[in-house]
Design a protein around this motif. Structure first.
Motif, PDB file in Angstrom:
ATOM      1  N   VAL A  73      86.989  51.667  -9.235  1.00 52.38           N
ATOM      2  CA  VAL A  73      88.245  52.006  -9.896  1.00 52.38           C
ATOM      3  C   VAL A  73      89.364  51.380  -9.071  1.00 52.38           C
ATOM      4  N   GLY A  74      90.098  50.452  -9.668  1.00 48.99           N
ATOM      5  CA  GLY A  74      91.214  49.820  -8.995  1.00 48.99           C
ATOM      6  C   GLY A  74      90.869  49.202  -7.653  1.00 48.99           C
ATOM      7  N   GLY A  75      89.683  48.610  -7.523  1.00 53.00           N
ATOM      8  CA  GLY A  75      89.283  47.982  -6.269  1.00 53.00           C
ATOM      9  C   GLY A  75      88.633  48.914  -5.276  1.00 53.00           C
ATOM     10  N   HIS A  76      88.475  50.185  -5.603  1.00 55.45           N
ATOM     11  CA  HIS A  76      87.811  51.161  -4.740  1.00 55.45           C
ATOM     12  C   HIS A  76      86.388  51.367  -5.254  1.00 55.45           C
ATOM     13  N   ASP A  77      85.413  51.154  -4.379  1.00 57.42           N
ATOM     14  CA  ASP A  77      84.007  51.214  -4.770  1.00 57.42           C
ATOM     15  C   ASP A  77      83.384  52.574  -4.457  1.00 57.42           C
ATOM     16  N   PHE A  78      82.516  53.018  -5.370  1.00 54.51           N
ATOM     17  CA  PHE A  78      81.747  54.247  -5.193  1.00 54.51           C
ATOM     18  C   PHE A  78      80.284  53.939  -5.470  1.00 54.51           C
ATOM     19  N   THR A  79      79.425  54.444  -4.599  1.00 53.51           N
ATOM     20  CA  THR A  79      77.989  54.231  -4.737  1.00 53.51           C
ATOM     21  C   THR A  79      77.344  55.453  -5.380  1.00 53.51           C
ATOM     22  N   VAL A  80      76.477  55.209  -6.339  1.00 58.12           N
ATOM     23  CA  VAL A  80      75.750  56.280  -7.020  1.00 58.12           C
ATOM     24  C   VAL A  80      74.547  56.681  -6.172  1.00 58.12           C
ATOM     25  N   ARG A  81      74.423  57.967  -5.897  1.00 56.34           N
ATOM     26  CA  ARG A  81      73.243  58.510  -5.231  1.00 56.34           C
ATOM     27  C   ARG A  81      72.596  59.534  -6.159  1.00 56.34           C
ATOM     28  N   HIS A  82      71.341  59.312  -6.509  1.00 56.43           N
ATOM     29  CA  HIS A  82      70.618  60.240  -7.373  1.00 56.43           C
ATOM     30  C   HIS A  82      70.283  61.481  -6.565  1.00 56.43           C
ATOM     31  N   THR A  83      70.793  62.633  -7.005  1.00 60.24           N
ATOM     32  CA  THR A  83      70.591  63.895  -6.276  1.00 60.24           C
ATOM     33  C   THR A  83      70.042  64.965  -7.217  1.00 60.24           C
ATOM     34  N   PRO A  84      68.810  64.784  -7.723  1.00 60.20           N
ATOM     35  CA  PRO A  84      68.245  65.754  -8.662  1.00 60.20           C
ATOM     36  C   PRO A  84      67.929  67.089  -7.991  1.00 60.20           C
ATOM     37  N   GLY A  85      67.679  68.072  -8.827  1.00 59.22           N
ATOM     38  CA  GLY A  85      67.345  69.414  -8.357  1.00 59.22           C
ATOM     39  C   GLY A  85      68.128  70.464  -9.115  1.00 59.22           C
ATOM     40  N   HIS A  86      69.439  70.225  -9.288  1.00 57.23           N
ATOM     41  CA  HIS A  86      70.233  71.085 -10.174  1.00 57.23           C
ATOM     42  C   HIS A  86      69.932  70.710 -11.623  1.00 57.23           C
ATOM     43  N   SER A  87      69.815  69.419 -11.858  1.00 54.61           N
ATOM     44  CA  SER A  87      69.324  68.881 -13.127  1.00 54.61           C
ATOM     45  C   SER A  87      68.594  67.582 -12.795  1.00 54.61           C
ATOM     46  N   PRO A  88      67.751  67.082 -13.705  1.00 57.28           N
ATOM     47  CA  PRO A  88      66.957  65.896 -13.380  1.00 57.28           C
ATOM     48  C   PRO A  88      67.789  64.652 -13.100  1.00 57.28           C
ATOM     49  N   GLY A 111      71.978  53.722  -6.215  1.00 56.70           N
ATOM     50  CA  GLY A 111      72.356  52.512  -5.510  1.00 56.70           C
ATOM     51  C   GLY A 111      73.382  51.656  -6.219  1.00 56.70           C
ATOM     52  N   GLN A 112      73.689  52.006  -7.453  1.00 59.01           N
ATOM     53  CA  GLN A 112      74.660  51.252  -8.250  1.00 59.01           C
ATOM     54  C   GLN A 112      76.068  51.425  -7.672  1.00 59.01           C
ATOM     55  N   THR A 113      76.902  50.416  -7.827  1.00 58.71           N
ATOM     56  CA  THR A 113      78.294  50.484  -7.394  1.00 58.71           C
ATOM     57  C   THR A 113      79.221  50.573  -8.600  1.00 58.71           C
ATOM     58  N   LEU A 114      80.110  51.569  -8.582  1.00 62.89           N
ATOM     59  CA  LEU A 114      81.150  51.736  -9.591  1.00 62.89           C
ATOM     60  C   LEU A 114      82.494  51.507  -8.919  1.00 62.89           C
TER      61      LEU A 114
END
Length: 207
Positions: A119-134, A114-117
């Protein structure tokens, strides 16, 4: 029109996709793998400052260049804490393949669902997608998802590595990735670009 440029840089013996995101004079690297000199060359060509290193997960093919990139740029490293044990065991991971590499520098920041990252005013939301690694995460924004090794064109990530789990991976993909619009571009850790809609319709692991 967006000023965000996304450059895929397939590299190394694992054909891992590192992504360079630039917006104006600011840049971010996602998963700097083996051929770190190439990443820095592309950064220099764009005359951009590297603001961050975002890691989708901590398998060695995605982090082999982290130390050199940070040493050259000073950019902070972002990693989900559930993958910290994998990250700290980079030398041991490398030994499985007969490689000798030093430990990676400690991450400066933890990624969280749910965190927002930005770059240069463009936002990306973190989605935790475990299964390949924790601690695998996907990064969603600007009509794109960087899916790491969770979802590929026509395939999904391995779940037979330490910390992997097949049903957890499938649940992550369905919950966090297939919930995205069909036109969302999927930029994965290996292989060509695809879309959510294409994978929903044709991926044999998801049908």
């Amino acid at each position: 029109m967006s000023d965000l440029e996304i450059l895929a840089i397939p590299n190394g013996q694992f054909a891992e996709n590192c992504y360079l995101l630039t917006a104006g004079a600011t840049a971010v690297l996602i998963d700097p793998g083996e051929e770190w000199e190439r990443f820095l060359t592309e950064l220099e060509r764009r005359e951009a400052r590297l603001a961050a290193i975002w890691l989708t997960h901590a398998h060695l093919d995605h982090i082999l260049g982290v130390g050199e990139v940070q040493s050259e740029t000073g950019a902070p490293i972002w990693l989900h804490p559930a993958d910290r044990p994998l990250y700290d065991n980079l030398p041991q991971q490398a030994l499985w393949l007969g490689l000798r590499v030093p430990p990676a520098p400690a991450p400066q920041h933890e990624l969280a669902h749910g965190q927002t990252l930005s770059v240069g005013g463009h936002d990306f939301t973190v989605r935790h997608t475990p299964g390949h690694s924790p601690g695998s995460v996907s990064l969603v924004g600007d009509g794109v998802v960087f899916s790491g090794d969770a979802l590929f064109q026509g395939s999904i990530g391995r779940s037979d590595l330490p910390g992997g789990h097949h049903e957890t991976l499938l649940a992550s993909i369905r919950r966090e990735l297939l919930s995205l619009p069909d036109q969302t571009r999927v930029l994965s850790g290996h292989g060509p670009e695809t879309t959510i809609g294409s994978e929903r319709r044709t991926n044999p692991f998801l049908r």
